[in-house]
Design a protein around this motif. Structure first.
Motif, PDB file in Angstrom:
ATOM      1  N   MET A 150     -16.340  34.546  11.455  1.00  0.00           N
ATOM      2  CA  MET A 150     -15.329  35.580  11.563  1.00  0.00           C
ATOM      3  C   MET A 150     -14.006  35.002  11.072  1.00  0.00           C
ATOM      4  O   MET A 150     -13.540  33.974  11.572  1.00  0.00           O
ATOM      5  CB  MET A 150     -15.231  36.015  13.022  1.00  0.00           C
ATOM      6  N   PRO A 151     -13.368  35.654  10.065  1.00  0.00           N
ATOM      7  CA  PRO A 151     -12.104  35.161   9.534  1.00  0.00           C
ATOM      8  C   PRO A 151     -10.975  35.325  10.554  1.00  0.00           C
ATOM      9  O   PRO A 151     -10.952  36.276  11.315  1.00  0.00           O
ATOM     10  CB  PRO A 151     -11.862  36.026   8.308  1.00  0.00           C
ATOM     11  N   GLU A 152     -10.059  34.350  10.501  1.00  0.00           N
ATOM     12  CA  GLU A 152      -8.907  34.397  11.406  1.00  0.00           C
ATOM     13  C   GLU A 152      -7.874  35.346  10.808  1.00  0.00           C
ATOM     14  O   GLU A 152      -7.445  35.193   9.673  1.00  0.00           O
ATOM     15  CB  GLU A 152      -8.308  33.002  11.563  1.00  0.00           C
ATOM     16  N   THR A 153      -7.479  36.347  11.581  1.00  0.00           N
ATOM     17  CA  THR A 153      -6.451  37.288  11.114  1.00  0.00           C
ATOM     18  C   THR A 153      -5.167  37.005  11.862  1.00  0.00           C
ATOM     19  O   THR A 153      -5.175  36.684  13.052  1.00  0.00           O
ATOM     20  CB  THR A 153      -6.893  38.752  11.337  1.00  0.00           C
ATOM     21  N   VAL A 154      -4.083  37.141  11.109  1.00  0.00           N
ATOM     22  CA  VAL A 154      -2.766  36.850  11.685  1.00  0.00           C
ATOM     23  C   VAL A 154      -1.784  37.934  11.272  1.00  0.00           C
ATOM     24  O   VAL A 154      -1.973  38.638  10.274  1.00  0.00           O
ATOM     25  CB  VAL A 154      -2.243  35.472  11.220  1.00  0.00           C
ATOM     26  N   GLY A 155      -0.704  38.028  11.989  1.00  0.00           N
ATOM     27  CA  GLY A 155       0.352  38.991  11.676  1.00  0.00           C
ATOM     28  C   GLY A 155       1.343  38.398  10.679  1.00  0.00           C
ATOM     29  O   GLY A 155       1.284  37.215  10.310  1.00  0.00           O
ATOM     30  N   SER A 156       2.288  39.215  10.284  1.00  0.00           N
ATOM     31  CA  SER A 156       3.261  38.793   9.277  1.00  0.00           C
ATOM     32  C   SER A 156       4.170  37.677   9.791  1.00  0.00           C
ATOM     33  O   SER A 156       4.578  36.798   9.032  1.00  0.00           O
ATOM     34  CB  SER A 156       4.089  39.982   8.785  1.00  0.00           C
ATOM     35  N   ALA A 205       4.495  34.169   7.917  1.00  0.00           N
ATOM     36  CA  ALA A 205       5.821  33.710   7.488  1.00  0.00           C
ATOM     37  C   ALA A 205       6.054  32.272   7.930  1.00  0.00           C
ATOM     38  O   ALA A 205       6.542  31.440   7.152  1.00  0.00           O
ATOM     39  CB  ALA A 205       6.898  34.631   8.041  1.00  0.00           C
ATOM     40  N   ARG A 206       5.703  31.946   9.191  1.00  0.00           N
ATOM     41  CA  ARG A 206       5.868  30.581   9.687  1.00  0.00           C
ATOM     42  C   ARG A 206       4.978  29.615   8.914  1.00  0.00           C
ATOM     43  O   ARG A 206       5.385  28.510   8.578  1.00  0.00           O
ATOM     44  CB  ARG A 206       5.559  30.505  11.186  1.00  0.00           C
ATOM     45  N   ALA A 207       3.763  30.029   8.592  1.00  0.00           N
ATOM     46  CA  ALA A 207       2.812  29.151   7.901  1.00  0.00           C
ATOM     47  C   ALA A 207       3.309  28.784   6.499  1.00  0.00           C
ATOM     48  O   ALA A 207       3.118  27.651   6.046  1.00  0.00           O
ATOM     49  CB  ALA A 207       1.446  29.835   7.801  1.00  0.00           C
ATOM     50  N   PHE A 208       3.955  29.724   5.837  1.00  0.00           N
ATOM     51  CA  PHE A 208       4.420  29.472   4.459  1.00  0.00           C
ATOM     52  C   PHE A 208       5.898  29.088   4.370  1.00  0.00           C
ATOM     53  O   PHE A 208       6.397  28.756   3.305  1.00  0.00           O
ATOM     54  CB  PHE A 208       4.182  30.701   3.574  1.00  0.00           C
ATOM     55  N   THR A 243      10.371  34.158   5.137  1.00  0.00           N
ATOM     56  CA  THR A 243      10.740  35.151   6.146  1.00  0.00           C
ATOM     57  C   THR A 243       9.666  36.220   6.255  1.00  0.00           C
ATOM     58  O   THR A 243       8.865  36.419   5.337  1.00  0.00           O
ATOM     59  CB  THR A 243      12.079  35.828   5.790  1.00  0.00           C
ATOM     60  N   GLN A 244       9.702  36.919   7.358  1.00  0.00           N
ATOM     61  CA  GLN A 244       8.776  38.029   7.568  1.00  0.00           C
ATOM     62  C   GLN A 244       9.030  39.120   6.520  1.00  0.00           C
ATOM     63  O   GLN A 244       8.093  39.753   6.035  1.00  0.00           O
ATOM     64  CB  GLN A 244       8.978  38.601   8.984  1.00  0.00           C
ATOM     65  N   ARG A 245      10.256  39.296   6.178  1.00  0.00           N
ATOM     66  CA  ARG A 245      10.611  40.293   5.158  1.00  0.00           C
ATOM     67  C   ARG A 245       9.975  39.923   3.816  1.00  0.00           C
ATOM     68  O   ARG A 245       9.482  40.776   3.101  1.00  0.00           O
ATOM     69  CB  ARG A 245      12.133  40.372   5.034  1.00  0.00           C
ATOM     70  N   ARG A 246       9.980  38.628   3.495  1.00  0.00           N
ATOM     71  CA  ARG A 246       9.368  38.179   2.236  1.00  0.00           C
ATOM     72  C   ARG A 246       7.850  38.387   2.279  1.00  0.00           C
ATOM     73  O   ARG A 246       7.247  38.747   1.271  1.00  0.00           O
ATOM     74  CB  ARG A 246       9.707  36.701   1.968  1.00  0.00           C
ATOM     75  N   VAL A 247       7.248  38.183   3.440  1.00  0.00           N
ATOM     76  CA  VAL A 247       5.816  38.454   3.588  1.00  0.00           C
ATOM     77  C   VAL A 247       5.553  39.921   3.278  1.00  0.00           C
ATOM     78  O   VAL A 247       4.619  40.268   2.545  1.00  0.00           O
ATOM     79  CB  VAL A 247       5.306  38.086   5.000  1.00  0.00           C
TER      80      VAL A 247
END
Length: 184
Positions: free
Chosen positions: A1-7, A11-14, A17-21
């Motif tokens: 099962m793939p791990e799903t994440v929110g914006s 944003a933190r992983a990359f 900003t969340q806006r850029r995501v």
């Protein structure tokens, strides 16, 4: 099962900003599902890396084009400067004359012609007094021929043009004689 994440997590992983995501998602880089969207983390990482690589390659191509344009501009500039120096050298050597120097010389010649022609009546008037029309005509013809003969003796004088160039450039005569026309 793939791990799903929110914006926010994406944003933190990359490190963006969340806006850029959200902008990247709108551009189709990230594919999210649901409301609010959830992103497959592995797929998002692959997509973002591919996006960054494509951008870097695009910049490299842009940089390459810019570098080519810069090199062409530099070459054109150097070519123009070399041509300018050739023209300057030709002028200094007397192989070429500027339009303003030629205009000044021709103007001087025209004034010489004018003066020679205007002097004819004064020279002829005394000799022609009391003479017949054919005699006056002959006197005038001789004077005109003499004036034209004087004018035909005009010769190009390179030294005169050289003086005009030095005067126009503001170079002193001493500098030109020393062989350094720019020293003045």
């Amino acid at each position: 099962m793939p791990e799903t994440v929110g914006s926010a997590r994406l944003a933190r992983a990359f490190g963006i900003t969340q806006r850029r995501v959200n902008q990247l998602a709108a551009e189709g880089v990230f594919k999210g599902e649901g409301r609010p969207p959830k992103y497959d983390l592995d797929l998002a990482i692959q997509s973002y890396v591919a996006y960054c690589v494509a951008r870097a390659e695009g910049r490299a191509a842009e940089d390459s084009d810019a570098e080519k344009k810069k090199l062409r501009a530099e070459a054109d500039y150097k070519e123009a400067r070399a041509r300018q120096e050739e023209i300057r050298l030709a002028e200094l050597e007397g192989r070429m004359h500027s339009a303003e120097d030629v205009e000044a010389a021709v103007t001087q010649l025209v004034y010489g012609v004018r003066s020679a022609l205007l002097a004819i009546p004064g020279r002829v008037s005394v000799d022609a007094a009391g003479r017949s029309a054919p005699e006056v005509s002959e006197i005038v013809r001789r004077e005109v021929c003499a004036a034209l003969e004087d004018l035909s003796q005009y010769e190009y004088d390179p030294a005169a043009y050289a003086r005009m160039v030095r005067e126009r450039k503001g170079w002193s005569t001493d500098d030109a004689e020393d062989g350094d026309p720019e020293a003045g």
